[in-house]
Design an enzyme around this catalytic site. Structure first.
Site, short mmCIF file in Angstrom:
data_model
loop_
_atom_site.label_atom_id
_atom_site.label_comp_id
_atom_site.label_asym_id
_atom_site.label_seq_id
_atom_site.Cartn_x
_atom_site.Cartn_y
_atom_site.Cartn_z
N ASP A 18 -27.64 -61.79 -17.60
CA ASP A 18 -27.97 -62.98 -18.37
C ASP A 18 -28.84 -63.91 -17.53
O ASP A 18 -28.36 -64.52 -16.58
CB ASP A 18 -26.64 -63.66 -18.75
CG ASP A 18 -26.84 -64.93 -19.55
OD1 ASP A 18 -28.00 -65.25 -19.88
OD2 ASP A 18 -25.83 -65.60 -19.85
N ASN A 20 -30.59 -66.61 -18.67
CA ASN A 20 -30.71 -68.02 -19.07
C ASN A 20 -29.36 -68.71 -19.31
O ASN A 20 -29.31 -69.81 -19.83
CB ASN A 20 -31.62 -68.16 -20.31
CG ASN A 20 -31.01 -67.48 -21.53
OD1 ASN A 20 -29.88 -66.96 -21.46
ND2 ASN A 20 -31.72 -67.48 -22.64
N ASP A 22 -26.90 -68.15 -21.41
CA ASP A 22 -26.34 -68.36 -22.75
C ASP A 22 -25.21 -67.39 -23.08
O ASP A 22 -24.73 -67.34 -24.20
CB ASP A 22 -27.46 -68.29 -23.83
CG ASP A 22 -28.00 -66.88 -24.00
OD1 ASP A 22 -27.66 -66.00 -23.16
OD2 ASP A 22 -28.76 -66.64 -24.96
N ASP A 26 -30.52 -60.69 -21.10
CA ASP A 26 -31.87 -60.91 -21.60
C ASP A 26 -32.91 -60.29 -20.67
O ASP A 26 -32.57 -59.80 -19.59
CB ASP A 26 -32.14 -62.41 -21.81
CG ASP A 26 -31.69 -63.22 -20.60
OD1 ASP A 26 -31.91 -62.75 -19.47
OD2 ASP A 26 -31.09 -64.30 -20.78
N ASP A 95 -34.03 -47.01 -27.76
CA ASP A 95 -33.11 -46.39 -28.71
C ASP A 95 -33.80 -46.33 -30.07
O ASP A 95 -34.38 -47.32 -30.52
CB ASP A 95 -31.84 -47.25 -28.80
CG ASP A 95 -30.59 -46.41 -28.88
OD1 ASP A 95 -30.49 -45.63 -29.83
OD2 ASP A 95 -29.72 -46.55 -28.00
N ASP A 192 -30.33 -42.13 -31.88
CA ASP A 192 -28.96 -42.39 -32.31
C ASP A 192 -28.53 -41.43 -33.42
O ASP A 192 -29.28 -41.21 -34.38
CB ASP A 192 -28.91 -43.84 -32.84
CG ASP A 192 -27.51 -44.34 -33.06
OD1 ASP A 192 -26.72 -44.30 -32.10
OD2 ASP A 192 -27.21 -44.78 -34.18
N GLU A 233 -28.79 -37.87 -29.83
CA GLU A 233 -27.32 -37.98 -29.77
C GLU A 233 -26.77 -37.09 -30.88
O GLU A 233 -26.96 -37.38 -32.06
CB GLU A 233 -26.87 -39.43 -29.98
CG GLU A 233 -25.38 -39.59 -29.74
CD GLU A 233 -24.78 -40.82 -30.42
OE1 GLU A 233 -23.72 -41.28 -29.99
OE2 GLU A 233 -25.36 -41.32 -31.41
N HIS A 304 -22.17 -46.59 -23.63
CA HIS A 304 -21.69 -47.84 -24.20
C HIS A 304 -20.60 -47.64 -25.26
O HIS A 304 -20.06 -48.62 -25.77
CB HIS A 304 -22.87 -48.59 -24.82
CG HIS A 304 -23.49 -47.81 -25.95
ND1 HIS A 304 -24.19 -46.64 -25.74
CD2 HIS A 304 -23.46 -47.99 -27.27
CE1 HIS A 304 -24.59 -46.16 -26.91
NE2 HIS A 304 -24.15 -46.96 -27.86
N ASP A 305 -20.31 -46.39 -25.62
CA ASP A 305 -19.25 -46.12 -26.61
C ASP A 305 -17.98 -45.60 -25.96
O ASP A 305 -16.96 -45.42 -26.63
CB ASP A 305 -19.71 -45.03 -27.60
CG ASP A 305 -20.87 -45.47 -28.48
OD1 ASP A 305 -21.00 -46.68 -28.75
OD2 ASP A 305 -21.65 -44.58 -28.90
O1 TEU Z 1 -22.64 -43.62 -31.93
C1 TEU Z 1 -22.21 -42.63 -32.82
C2 TEU Z 1 -20.78 -42.48 -32.94
O2 TEU Z 1 -20.38 -41.53 -33.57
C3 TEU Z 1 -19.86 -43.47 -32.30
O3 TEU Z 1 -19.84 -44.59 -33.08
C4 TEU Z 1 -18.51 -42.93 -32.10
O4 TEU Z 1 -17.95 -42.55 -33.29
C5 TEU Z 1 -17.62 -43.97 -31.51
O5 TEU Z 1 -18.29 -44.58 -30.48
C6 TEU Z 1 -16.36 -43.39 -30.98
O6 TEU Z 1 -16.57 -42.66 -29.83
C7 TEU Z 1 -23.88 -44.20 -32.09
C8 TEU Z 1 -24.01 -45.36 -31.12
O7 TEU Z 1 -23.97 -44.85 -29.81
C9 TEU Z 1 -22.96 -46.37 -31.41
O8 TEU Z 1 -22.95 -47.42 -30.49
C10 TEU Z 1 -23.20 -46.89 -32.80
O9 TEU Z 1 -22.16 -47.75 -33.17
C11 TEU Z 1 -23.30 -45.77 -33.83
O10 TEU Z 1 -24.10 -44.69 -33.40
C12 TEU Z 1 -23.95 -46.29 -35.09
O11 TEU Z 1 -25.29 -46.57 -34.86
#
Ligand code: TEU
Length: 516
Positions: A18, A20, A22, A26, A95, A192, A233, A304-305
């Protein structure tokens, strides 16, 4: 740069840095960390979506594919970022969210106006739900729309409407978006849920439909996209499908993320501790398979998931340094393109929330709502702490000073932060740096063959070979010490200071020309 030389670092824009104050990441913040990325040694960055979005799903609900989110910065700032990354030898991959748009996207706004609006067919509408497909975030995937009295398909949030790829206009729009960013100079795309763009209503499958490969070739098999890097993905991949996606002569994708090695738990939230042996077994299987087929693999243990890999597969309490560094070795010493997820390089662990109000992610909040009458609150919170997506989305702690953050401050900030890690004798970052340097120095990691030597309850050994080079990677992934056959050879890397007769818990040793 050749594909095999790429070493990726994934940036989750909202939570990286971050600049700035907030409470959200960014561009200014990212630019202040270019040196950090260079010191680490990565040469490519994948940015999770940084486009205009109402953030129902943190940017995966895009409202304008050609504009940068004002929270992240201006378009001119983005162009500057691109230039600076390139000047520093770092590729930039964006992405590409092709399965759905935000319902705030102007296409959907128009589509929902009337049944004969030209944009109506950009989305998937039915008079009544034709099946019982479920949203991946819970509940029916069909949402009734009052105005025109029909249902639209949303595989994810209600505010993420699935695009109708059957419509050639949609495919034209998508090509134009890809070309727009390629013209700006970006080096590729992470695509994605790419395998969901072709639906199969007849076979009752919301993905991997009959036109999938045709659509991908239509987008990425063109001259305009010849030199870009693409990674799809693909959750539901099979070995055959991976071959179809990645075989170079088919002109579809450079590589895919397949998730077999990360789908080792029973169920999504009530998972329990996964078996790392199973993870490594699957990883090894895909290593051998992609090698046999001559395809490019990806290697990753987080994104990130996913929960934090140290908490999930390692031992965050007693052996955080050892498990973080050894897992780093798993990502960086295998065959294929490695992806480091932000924070892994300092051994970040899952958060320890105590109240539901501390969570932000739609998937976790929906799970909570759906189960509040069935499962005790403490149990729900425990499950979300262990498996939820907010774990990976905590603001990266650059130092120990508390900060304002859209996520709330990182619970482990005083123990785990960049400044502290860098100053520590047992710095995860420094070990990652060494792993990356090793990968760059020895061609057997980038070009070499992979061979599984041994995998048992708590010991994994593999070998990489290329022309005269031969490197062995030994990993004790248990908490007990193990005793592999005596090995001699030059030690290239070791996450313990010594080599005892037994391998210590989470010890990783890399040998050159080992012999027994
Ligand atoms: O993720 C696909 C997806 O299937 C995930 O949402 C998964 O089901 C969940 O994370 C459990 O493991 C992609 C992106 O990486 C995710 O961040 C998005 O939310 C999703 O697509 C929808 O765009």
């Amino acid at each position: 740069m050749k594909v095999e030389d790429l070493i990726f670092y994934q940036i989750y824009p909202r939570s990286f840095c971050d600049g700035n104050g907030d409470g959200e990441g960014d561009i200014r913040g990212v630019l202040s960390k270019v040196e950090y990325l260079k010191t680490l040694g990565v040469n490519a960055v994948w940015f999770s979506p940084c486009f205009e979005s109402p953030n129902k799903d943190n940017g995966y609900d895009i409202a304008d594919y050609r504009n940068i989110s004002p929270k992240f910065g201006t378009f001119a700032e983005f162009e500057n970022l691109l230039r600076i990354f390139h000047e520093n030898g770092i590729k930039v991959v964006l992405d590409f969210v092709a399965n759905h748009t935000s319902t705030e996207h102007e296409w959907f706004q128009k589509a929902r106006e009337s049944k004969d609006n030209p944009y109506r067919d950009y989305y998937i509408w039915r008079k009544t739900p034709p099946n019982d497909w479920q949203s991946l975030f819970g509940g029916s995937a069909w949402q009734y729309d009052e105005k025109t009295k029909e249902y639209y398909l949303h595989s994810f949030a209600v505010e993420q409407a699935d695009l109708n790829w059957e419509n050639p206009k949609v495919r034209e729009e998508m090509k134009a978006i890809v070309d727009f960013w390629v013209d700006k100079g970006v080096d590729g795309f992470r695509c994605d849920v790419l395998d969901m763009i072709s639906k199969d209503f007849e076979a009752d499958k919301n993905g991997n439909g009959p036109k999938l490969h045709e659509y991908i070739r239509e987008i990425f098999g063109r001259q305009e996209t010849e030199n870009i890097f693409t990674v799809g993905e693909c959750w539901g991949t099979t070995p055959e499908n991976v071959r179809l996606f990645c075989a170079p002569e088919r002109r579809e994708l450079t590589t895919v993320f397949n998730f077999h090695h990360l789908c080792v738990e029973n169920g999504r939230f009530n998972a329990g501790k996964p078996d790392l042996r199973e993870v490594l077994q699957r990883l090894s299987y895909w290593q051998e398979l992609t090698q046999k087929l001559g395809l490019t693999a990806t290697v990753f243990l987080g994104n990130h998931d996913q929960p934090r890999s140290v908490s999930r597969f390692g031992d965050e309490k007693t052996y955080r340094y050892e498990s973080a560094t050894a897992l780093g070795g798993m990502v960086l010493l295998h065959c294929g393109v490695p992806f480091i997820y932000q924070g892994e390089e300092i051994g970040m662990i899952n958060s320890a929330h105590t109240q539901i109000s501390q969570f932000r992610d739609i998937e976790s909040l929906n799970y909570y709502q759906a189960n509040i009458d069935k499962i005790a609150t403490e149990e729900l919170i425990k499950n979300i702490n262990a498996n939820g997506r907010d774990n990976a989305r905590q603001m990266l702690p650059w130092n120990e000073q508390a900060v304002k953050s859209w996520q709330g401050d990182y619970a482990h900030r005083t123990q785990i932060n960049v400044e502290k890690d860098l100053a520590s004798k047992r710095s995860v970052f420094q070990f990652y740096k060494k792993l990356i340097a090793l990968r760059k120095k020895y061609s057997c990691f980038t070009k070499g063959e992979y061979r599984l030597v041994e995998l048992n309850e708590n010991y994994y050994e593999f070998e990489r070979r290329y022309t005269g080079e031969r490197i062995s990677v030994l990993f004790n992934f248990g908490k007990r010490s193990v005793h592999p056959d005596k090995i001699k050879g030059e030690i290239l890397l070791n996450n313990y200071e010594t080599v005892a007769e037994n391998l210590q818990p989470y010890q990783l040793i890399v040998y050159k020309n080992a012999s027994r």
